[in-house]
Scaffold this active site. Structure first.
Site, short mmCIF file in Angstrom:
data_model
loop_
_atom_site.label_atom_id
_atom_site.label_comp_id
_atom_site.label_asym_id
_atom_site.label_seq_id
_atom_site.Cartn_x
_atom_site.Cartn_y
_atom_site.Cartn_z
N TYR A 171 0.87 -1.17 -0.17
CA TYR A 171 -0.01 -0.05 0.00
C TYR A 171 0.90 1.29 -0.05
CZ TYR A 171 -3.76 -3.40 1.10
OH TYR A 171 -4.57 -4.44 0.82
N GLY A 318 -5.94 -13.58 12.62
CA GLY A 318 -6.78 -13.12 11.52
C GLY A 318 -7.98 -14.11 11.28
N ARG A 319 -7.69 -14.79 10.24
CA ARG A 319 -8.70 -15.70 9.80
C ARG A 319 -9.09 -16.84 11.15
NH1 ARG A 319 -5.55 -17.83 4.83
NH2 ARG A 319 -3.74 -17.45 6.20
N CYS A 342 -9.51 -22.69 11.64
CA CYS A 342 -9.45 -22.29 10.24
C CYS A 342 -8.79 -23.19 9.38
CB CYS A 342 -8.58 -21.00 10.34
SG CYS A 342 -8.39 -20.13 8.85
N CYS A 345 -8.31 -21.40 3.93
CA CYS A 345 -8.94 -22.11 2.60
C CYS A 345 -9.33 -20.61 1.78
CB CYS A 345 -10.20 -22.68 2.70
SG CYS A 345 -11.56 -21.80 3.66
N CYS A 349 -13.58 -15.73 2.96
CA CYS A 349 -12.85 -14.28 3.46
C CYS A 349 -12.24 -13.69 2.37
CB CYS A 349 -11.99 -14.58 4.74
SG CYS A 349 -10.79 -15.70 4.66
N GLU A 411 -26.70 -41.23 7.93
CA GLU A 411 -25.68 -41.24 7.07
C GLU A 411 -25.69 -42.47 6.66
OE1 GLU A 411 -22.84 -41.07 4.75
OE2 GLU A 411 -23.99 -39.23 5.16
N GLN A 419 -18.30 -35.78 1.06
CA GLN A 419 -17.16 -35.75 0.22
C GLN A 419 -15.82 -35.27 0.94
OE1 GLN A 419 -18.35 -34.40 -3.77
NE2 GLN A 419 -20.21 -34.53 -3.04
N LYS A 429 -4.46 -30.41 2.82
CA LYS A 429 -5.87 -30.41 3.28
C LYS A 429 -6.08 -31.16 4.44
CE LYS A 429 -6.48 -27.84 0.00
NZ LYS A 429 -7.10 -27.88 -1.34
#
Length: 642
Positions: A171, A318-319, A342, A345, A349, A411, A419, A429
């Site tokens: 910035y 943050g996230r 978190c 991903c 956000c 289920e 999935q 992941k």
């Protein structure tokens, strides 16, 4: 391990209850004139109640020419002070402390956001945003310095506990400091002293406006990571000048928009990626002021280790606080099993922000909806039957049970997650598995009757007699009707991820997220992969930041290749035939073909329920194939409405 995270800390004369800070994140919840809305305030109140030591409003523009997003926080005019005073009063009433981040986007914005020409030290466009800025005159530079001071004065008058100067991430302030973006030849460009003139003038202007004792945090990109950009050695020297010119603390980050994947690092990037730089800055300034660090810091143990090692004085997150606003309290009270982690991903956000939408969280649909969400028990509980235990089914069951309904979740497989049990297998992941575990624990805690290895016919659903039926049975892999599609060398992506016999050289048909992640999984296990995609690019359903990171990690590997604009026309025993630009081509030397061409809704039970006249709600892929964030949102809304 000690308990440094929950020791009191000080920034300037501001005493904080712990060493956890919430970083500035633009939410797009504010009014067009930059005033906080009820949505914005309620979102921050939830984090204040959650126990965070100090939370930031997110980047708050000091002048309209520096606005980055249409519904961003603004401190550009005195008319905003009363609204911000209400904000700080409510944060304080919720037990929190708050800062605001003073910011000018420079060239990293658009005229759509500002309504004005872009401003920068030099007339060089940002590679990501593309807009051509005007080179600032010296007169305008002096005016912007004053605008920072005026914004700081407003923040103090509005009752903020601290201000933060955004000197990072490419910035305006960072643009002046860096030879990557500053090509001026006057007193504001060229030498290190000249390039640092504007940042230090801004700091002195802010200090003069707030007085000698008010806390000022200064955020740096410790290294920009671009050719000709600032290095950690540059920043260590600059940090000494920050101390000398009145900064109360330094927040360590990295990157600019050109490599934004290090600014908002997705799961591909290293954990705690800025900690070593924070340690170098601390050493350079001889611990004169506190140093905080941000960037993929996950969990209590990691935070504690950083503090105990002396590499940072505060932990900024943050996230994780979007995903779980009660994170701080849960850590302090040892309720680690109740933490929703978190995933890095970026789906709800950063991806939403870059698309110009208000942010949320893929796993926490309450984020940004605190002002309109009441999870109190309902007056008249119902019996609720949820069919399908994937992302949507688990969330619907959890929220319905939280609100006091009696919930049964059915289920067909032997585990919850749907999935996501495949999605957690590719590299980077693994945290998806932790989300499944979190939801499973919550369902047990809330008394949901979970029935695994169970299917129900439409007649059985009707006989069950639930007040509300929610169908979240997901989707099935789509099939391509091409010659050879039923060959022995063809494997569905799900099976390739779960141990199917796959040869050395693999063609993955489909270059969307599933195809890419399957390819990543296979190359990490020694296979050579070629992705075949009929569209003009791979990863068209991926977020910008995750895609940039993926291409950096895999795009240059010899064993990870892709062809685009290629329509599969036949699968052969040792090759595939595609059509490109109207011509037929053969890709040879293929041992196995993995099909990742998308999914289609599983409509069998839906059709049967329709025929039986059973009323039901639908959420997730059974409705329309999409991402987890959409399935969770739909399921949440259903649970709130019943």
């Amino acid at each position: 391990m000690g308990n440094m995270l929950f020791q009191k800390g000080k920034i300037g004369n501001l005493e904080l209850p712990n060493r956890m800070l919430m970083t500035a994140m633009v939410t797009n919840y504010c009014a067009e004139d930059g005033k906080p809305t009820e949505r914005f305030i309620a979102y921050h109140e939830a984090r204040a109640r959650g126990g965070i030591g100090l939370e930031s409003t997110g980047a708050c523009y000091v002048t309209m020419a520096g606005r980055g997003f249409p519904n961003q926080a603004g401190m550009q005019q005195d008319e905003n002070i009363p609204a911000w005073r209400e904000f700080t009063n409510r944060i304080h009433a919720a037990g929190g402390k708050c800062s605001t981040q003073l910011y000018h986007a420079g060239r990293q914005t658009s005229t759509d956001a500002t309504g004005l020409p872009l401003e920068a030290p030099s007339a060089i466009p940002c590679p990501l945003m593309g807009g051509m800025p005007v080179e600032l005159t010296v007169e305008r530079i002096h005016e912007i310095v004053r605008e920072y001071g005026e914004a700081a004065r407003r923040a103090k008058e509005a009752g903020f506990d601290a201000v933060e100067i955004h000197g990072a991430h490419g910035y305006l302030i960072n643009e002046f400091q860096s030879p990557y973006s500053n090509k001026r030849t006057d007193e504001y460009g060229g030498s290190v002293e000249n390039r640092e003139r504007f940042p230090l003038k801004v700091l002195r202007s802010v200090r003069a406006a707030v007085g000698p004792d008010f806390p000022i945090i200064y955020k740096v990109s410790a290294e920009e990571g671009v050719e000709g950009g600032l290095t950690i050695e540059d920043t260590c020297e600059f940090a000494k000048k920050l101390v000398a010119n009145g900064a109360s603390a330094i927040l360590t980050s990295r990157a600019v928009y050109e490599n934004v994947q290090y600014q908002i690092p997705p799961a591909y990037e290293d954990l705690a990626l800025n900690v070593e730089n924070a340690a170098k800055i601390k050493k350079a300034i001889n611990n004169a002021i506190p140093v905080s660090v941000v960037g993929r810091i996950r969990g209590y143990e990691m935070a504690e280790e950083i503090l105990e090692s002396g590499k940072a004085d505060f932990i900024t997150m943050g996230r994780p606080l979007l995903c779980d606003p009660e994170l701080t309290n849960k850590m302090k009270e040892g309720r680690f099993d109740e933490i929703r982690e978190c995933l890095s991903c970026n789906q709800g956000c950063a991806d939403f922000l870059l698309a110009g939408k208000p942010i949320t969280c893929m796993l926490n649909p309450v984020t940004g909806h605190e002002y309109e969400t009441d999870l109190s028990p309902v007056a008249n509980p119902k019996t609720v039957l949820v069919l399908g235990g994937g992302a949507g089914g688990m969330e619907c069951a959890r929220i319905a049970a939280t609100r006091g309904h009696k919930v049964t979740l059915v289920e067909k497989s032997d585990r919850l997650g749907g999935q996501m049990n495949y999605a957690k297998l590719p590299p980077h992941k693994e945290l998806i598995g932790k989300y499944i575990d979190f939801q499973s624990r919550e369902l047990k805690r809330l008394g949901v009757d979970v029935k695994l290895n169970t299917t129900m016919t439409a007649d059985e659903v009707k006989a069950f007699g639930a007040d509300e039926v929610v169908l979240t049975v997901g989707s099935n892999p789509a099939q391509l009707n091409v010659p050879g599609a039923d060959g022995k060398n063809v494997v569905p992506a799900r099976e390739a991820l779960t141990g199917a016999d796959v040869g050395k050289n693999v063609a993955v048909i489909g270059g969307g997220l599933v195809g890419i992640e399957t390819a990543e999984y296979l190359v990490e296990r020694g296979h050579n992969v070629t992705i075949v995609e009929m569209q003009s690019d791979i990863g068209m359903d991926m977020g910008t930041i995750s895609k940039m990171s993926m291409l950096e990690h895999y795009g240059k590997r010899d064993d990870f290749n892709y062809v685009t604009n290629a329509k599969l026309t036949a699968i052969n025993p040792d090759s595939v035939t595609v059509e490109r630009d109207g011509k037929s081509e053969t890709l040879g030397g293929i041992d196995t073909v993995v099909m990742a061409v998308g999914s289609k809704p599983d409509s069998e039970l839906k059709d049967a329920l329709d025929k039986a006249g059973v009323a039901y709600h639908t959420a997730g892929d059974v409705n329309k194939v999409g991402q987890i964030v959409h399935a969770v949102r739909e399921a949440f809304d259903i649970a709130m409405g019943i």
